[in-house]
Design an enzyme around this catalytic site. Structure first.
Site, PDB file in Angstrom:
ATOM      1  N   HIS A   7      -5.395  -1.695   2.565  1.00 29.43           N
ATOM      2  CA  HIS A   7      -4.391  -0.614   2.624  1.00 29.43           C
ATOM      3  C   HIS A   7      -3.068  -1.149   1.728  1.00 29.43           C
ATOM      4  O   HIS A   7      -2.869  -2.307   1.350  1.00 29.43           O
ATOM      5  CB  HIS A   7      -4.212  -0.158   3.732  1.00 29.43           C
ATOM      6  CG  HIS A   7      -3.439  -1.033   4.866  1.00 29.43           C
ATOM      7  ND1 HIS A   7      -3.925  -1.712   5.651  1.00 29.43           N
ATOM      8  CD2 HIS A   7      -2.002  -1.327   4.774  1.00 29.43           C
ATOM      9  CE1 HIS A   7      -3.044  -2.470   6.253  1.00 29.43           C
ATOM     10  NE2 HIS A   7      -1.827  -2.251   5.852  1.00 29.43           N
ATOM     11  N   GLU A  43       2.832   5.528  12.282  1.00 30.14           N
ATOM     12  CA  GLU A  43       2.028   5.343  10.974  1.00 30.14           C
ATOM     13  C   GLU A  43       0.853   6.323  10.836  1.00 30.14           C
ATOM     14  O   GLU A  43       0.288   6.797  11.941  1.00 30.14           O
ATOM     15  CB  GLU A  43       1.213   3.693  10.886  1.00 30.14           C
ATOM     16  CG  GLU A  43       0.343   3.468  11.814  1.00 30.14           C
ATOM     17  CD  GLU A  43      -0.209   2.306  11.794  1.00 30.14           C
ATOM     18  OE1 GLU A  43       0.584   1.195  11.894  1.00 30.14           O
ATOM     19  OE2 GLU A  43      -1.403   2.159  11.406  1.00 30.14           O
ATOM     20  N   GLN A  60      -1.100   3.322   3.790  1.00 30.82           N
ATOM     21  CA  GLN A  60      -0.628   3.303   5.118  1.00 30.82           C
ATOM     22  C   GLN A  60       0.985   3.877   5.129  1.00 30.82           C
ATOM     23  O   GLN A  60       1.784   3.051   4.645  1.00 30.82           O
ATOM     24  CB  GLN A  60      -0.648   2.178   5.806  1.00 30.82           C
ATOM     25  CG  GLN A  60      -0.189   1.881   7.303  1.00 30.82           C
ATOM     26  CD  GLN A  60      -0.099   0.502   7.358  1.00 30.82           C
ATOM     27  OE1 GLN A  60       0.498  -0.513   7.042  1.00 30.82           O
ATOM     28  NE2 GLN A  60      -1.004  -0.002   8.693  1.00 30.82           N
ATOM     29  N   HIS A  84       4.289  -3.277   1.813  1.00 31.80           N
ATOM     30  CA  HIS A  84       3.492  -4.356   1.665  1.00 31.80           C
ATOM     31  C   HIS A  84       2.025  -3.863   1.178  1.00 31.80           C
ATOM     32  O   HIS A  84       1.632  -2.937   0.921  1.00 31.80           O
ATOM     33  CB  HIS A  84       3.322  -5.033   3.027  1.00 31.80           C
ATOM     34  CG  HIS A  84       2.455  -4.232   3.916  1.00 31.80           C
ATOM     35  ND1 HIS A  84       3.145  -3.080   4.631  1.00 31.80           N
ATOM     36  CD2 HIS A  84       1.087  -3.830   4.135  1.00 31.80           C
ATOM     37  CE1 HIS A  84       2.108  -2.684   5.682  1.00 31.80           C
ATOM     38  NE2 HIS A  84       0.889  -2.962   5.213  1.00 31.80           N
ATOM     39  N   GLU A 134      -0.490  -8.869   3.488  1.00 32.84           N
ATOM     40  CA  GLU A 134      -1.216  -8.843   5.069  1.00 32.84           C
ATOM     41  C   GLU A 134      -2.607  -9.171   4.977  1.00 32.84           C
ATOM     42  O   GLU A 134      -3.263  -8.517   3.758  1.00 32.84           O
ATOM     43  CB  GLU A 134      -0.790  -7.399   5.598  1.00 32.84           C
ATOM     44  CG  GLU A 134      -1.581  -7.274   6.918  1.00 32.84           C
ATOM     45  CD  GLU A 134      -1.160  -5.852   7.326  1.00 32.84           C
ATOM     46  OE1 GLU A 134      -0.351  -5.016   6.765  1.00 32.84           O
ATOM     47  OE2 GLU A 134      -1.922  -5.329   8.344  1.00 32.84           O
TER      48      GLU A 134
HETATM   49  C1  MC0 Z   1      11.754  -8.623   3.603  1.00 32.52           C
HETATM   50  N1  MC0 Z   1      11.940  -8.902   2.229  1.00 32.52           N
HETATM   51  C2  MC0 Z   1      10.731  -8.686   1.679  1.00 32.52           C
HETATM   52  C3  MC0 Z   1      10.341  -7.495   2.659  1.00 32.52           C
HETATM   53  N2  MC0 Z   1      10.800  -7.583   3.459  1.00 32.52           N
HETATM   54  N3  MC0 Z   1      10.525  -8.688   0.392  1.00 32.52           N
HETATM   55  C4  MC0 Z   1       9.274  -8.090   0.043  1.00 32.52           C
HETATM   56  N4  MC0 Z   1       8.834  -7.174   0.778  1.00 32.52           N
HETATM   57  C5  MC0 Z   1       9.110  -6.834   1.838  1.00 32.52           C
HETATM   58  N5  MC0 Z   1       8.504  -5.950   2.984  1.00 32.52           N
HETATM   59  C6  MC0 Z   1      12.862 -10.261   1.860  1.00 32.52           C
HETATM   60  C7  MC0 Z   1      14.137  -9.545   2.042  1.00 32.52           C
HETATM   61  O1  MC0 Z   1      14.549  -8.760   0.940  1.00 32.52           O
HETATM   62  C8  MC0 Z   1      14.982 -11.081   1.813  1.00 32.52           C
HETATM   63  O2  MC0 Z   1      15.093 -11.342   0.677  1.00 32.52           O
HETATM   64  C9  MC0 Z   1      14.092 -11.797   2.605  1.00 32.52           C
HETATM   65  O3  MC0 Z   1      12.795 -11.140   2.548  1.00 32.52           O
HETATM   66  C10 MC0 Z   1      14.495 -11.898   4.438  1.00 32.52           C
HETATM   67  O4  MC0 Z   1      14.116 -10.457   4.590  1.00 32.52           O
HETATM   68  P1  MC0 Z   1      15.096  -9.962   5.869  1.00 32.52           P
HETATM   69  O5  MC0 Z   1      14.544  -8.850   6.515  1.00 32.52           O
HETATM   70  O6  MC0 Z   1      16.786 -10.414   5.706  1.00 32.52           O
HETATM   71  O7  MC0 Z   1      14.485 -11.349   6.945  1.00 32.52           O
HETATM   72  P2  MC0 Z   1      13.660 -11.573   8.190  1.00 32.52           P
HETATM   73  O8  MC0 Z   1      13.153 -12.783   7.948  1.00 32.52           O
HETATM   74  O9  MC0 Z   1      14.147 -11.106   9.481  1.00 32.52           O
HETATM   75  O10 MC0 Z   1      12.070 -10.636   7.861  1.00 32.52           O
HETATM   76  C11 MC0 Z   1      11.457 -10.732   6.945  1.00 32.52           C
HETATM   77  C12 MC0 Z   1      10.050 -10.886   7.114  1.00 32.52           C
HETATM   78  C13 MC0 Z   1       9.645  -9.676   8.399  1.00 32.52           C
HETATM   79  C14 MC0 Z   1       9.203 -10.553   6.022  1.00 32.52           C
HETATM   80  C15 MC0 Z   1       9.702 -12.305   7.796  1.00 32.52           C
HETATM   81  O11 MC0 Z   1      10.069  -8.547   7.831  1.00 32.52           O
HETATM   82  C16 MC0 Z   1       8.384  -9.825   9.005  1.00 32.52           C
HETATM   83  O12 MC0 Z   1       7.930 -10.617   9.650  1.00 32.52           O
HETATM   84  N6  MC0 Z   1       7.525  -8.800   8.405  1.00 32.52           N
HETATM   85  C17 MC0 Z   1       6.148  -8.716   8.920  1.00 32.52           C
HETATM   86  C18 MC0 Z   1       5.897  -7.726   9.876  1.00 32.52           C
HETATM   87  C19 MC0 Z   1       6.130  -6.218   9.446  1.00 32.52           C
HETATM   88  O13 MC0 Z   1       6.692  -6.174   8.258  1.00 32.52           O
HETATM   89  N7  MC0 Z   1       5.910  -5.235  10.084  1.00 32.52           N
HETATM   90  C20 MC0 Z   1       6.011  -3.733   9.807  1.00 32.52           C
HETATM   91  C21 MC0 Z   1       4.696  -3.227   9.252  1.00 32.52           C
HETATM   92  P3  MC0 Z   1      16.427 -12.016   0.154  1.00 32.52           P
HETATM   93  O14 MC0 Z   1      16.331 -12.122  -1.509  1.00 32.52           O
HETATM   94  O15 MC0 Z   1      17.473 -11.151   0.307  1.00 32.52           O
HETATM   95  O16 MC0 Z   1      16.829 -13.168   0.896  1.00 32.52           O
HETATM   96  S1  MC0 Z   1       3.283  -3.374  10.519  1.00 32.52           S
HETATM   97  C22 MC0 Z   1       2.031  -3.171   9.905  1.00 32.52           C
HETATM   98  O17 MC0 Z   1       1.784  -2.845   8.677  1.00 32.52           O
HETATM   99  C23 MC0 Z   1       0.652  -2.813  10.468  1.00 32.52           C
HETATM  100  C24 MC0 Z   1       0.827  -1.754  11.835  1.00 32.52           C
HETATM  101  C25 MC0 Z   1      -0.760  -2.909   9.880  1.00 32.52           C
HETATM  102  O18 MC0 Z   1      -0.773  -2.729   8.608  1.00 32.52           O
HETATM  103  O19 MC0 Z   1      -1.705  -2.622  10.697  1.00 32.52           O
END
Ligand code: MC0
Length: 142
Positions: A7, A43, A60, A84, A134
């Site tokens: 997705h 979602e 998604q 993503h 992912e």
């Molecule tokens: C953050 N950044 C991204 C981004 N989110 N870059 C590209 N795409 C994204 N989606 C970048 C920011 O711009 C920043 O860059 C740096 O990463 C740190 O971001 P932050 O938000 O300030 O810092 P963190 O470390 O608190 O969080 C980022 C991180 C987090 C990716 C680790 O969002 C995470 O763990 N994501 C995975 C879980 C998730 O996204 N869940 C929602 C979908 P700069 O350059 O400013 O430092 S759940 C889902 O989709 C499930 C249900 C499914 O598929 O089944």
């Protein structure tokens, strides 16, 4: 290891309105809707091709359920858009471990619950060319 695009995740403010847009304008079928409290998202999965048997690809649509969630932070920083990309595998833990061996940070050492009963692991966007990536192991039930 990675066999297909499972997705593409799209962050939005209004899930109902965005769902209606993709359904009515592009003709994608709504296959599934759920809330994932751990991830802080509500979602909708819109099927792009195939059937829900582990081979289909989806859009998604993601609406945050709380202000401190990853999708809420993304929306505040970037606005609506692609959040993503998710690739399918038959072994999420093994694939995540193999990719981690290349120096990519695996954000979920233990796979978490994803949509439609899947098991998922995220990879850090800073190690994937700026793309939050992912890995998805589809449920047998799909
Ligand atoms: C953050 N950044 C991204 C981004 N989110 N870059 C590209 N795409 C994204 N989606 C970048 C920011 O711009 C920043 O860059 C740096 O990463 C740190 O971001 P932050 O938000 O300030 O810092 P963190 O470390 O608190 O969080 C980022 C991180 C987090 C990716 C680790 O969002 C995470 O763990 N994501 C995975 C879980 C998730 O996204 N869940 C929602 C979908 P700069 O350059 O400013 O430092 S759940 C889902 O989709 C499930 C249900 C499914 O598929 O089944």
């Amino acid at each position: 290891m990675l066999t297909r695009i499972d997705h593409v995740g799209i962050a939005c403010h209004d899930l109902a309105a965005t769902t209606a847009f993709y359904r009515d304008t592009f003709g994608f079928e709504v296959a599934h809707e759920e809330v994932n409290e751990e991830q802080g998202v509500r979602e909708v999965m819109l099927r792009v091709n195939g059937t829900d048997d582990g081979e289909a690809s989806y859009l998604q649509l993601l609406e945050p359920t709380r202000d401190d969630s990853p999708v809420a932070k993304f929306l505040a920083r970037n606005g609506e858009g692609v959040h993503h990309i998710a690739f399918g595998t038959s072994d999420v833990a093994g694939t995540a471990g193999a990719i981690g061996g290349h120096g990519v940070r695996v954000l979920d050492a233990q796979p978490r619950a994803g949509s439609m009963g899947s098991r998922i692991a995220f990879l850090h966007p800073k190690d994937c060319g700026g793309v939050l990536t992912e890995i998805v192991q589809a449920s047998d039930r799909r």
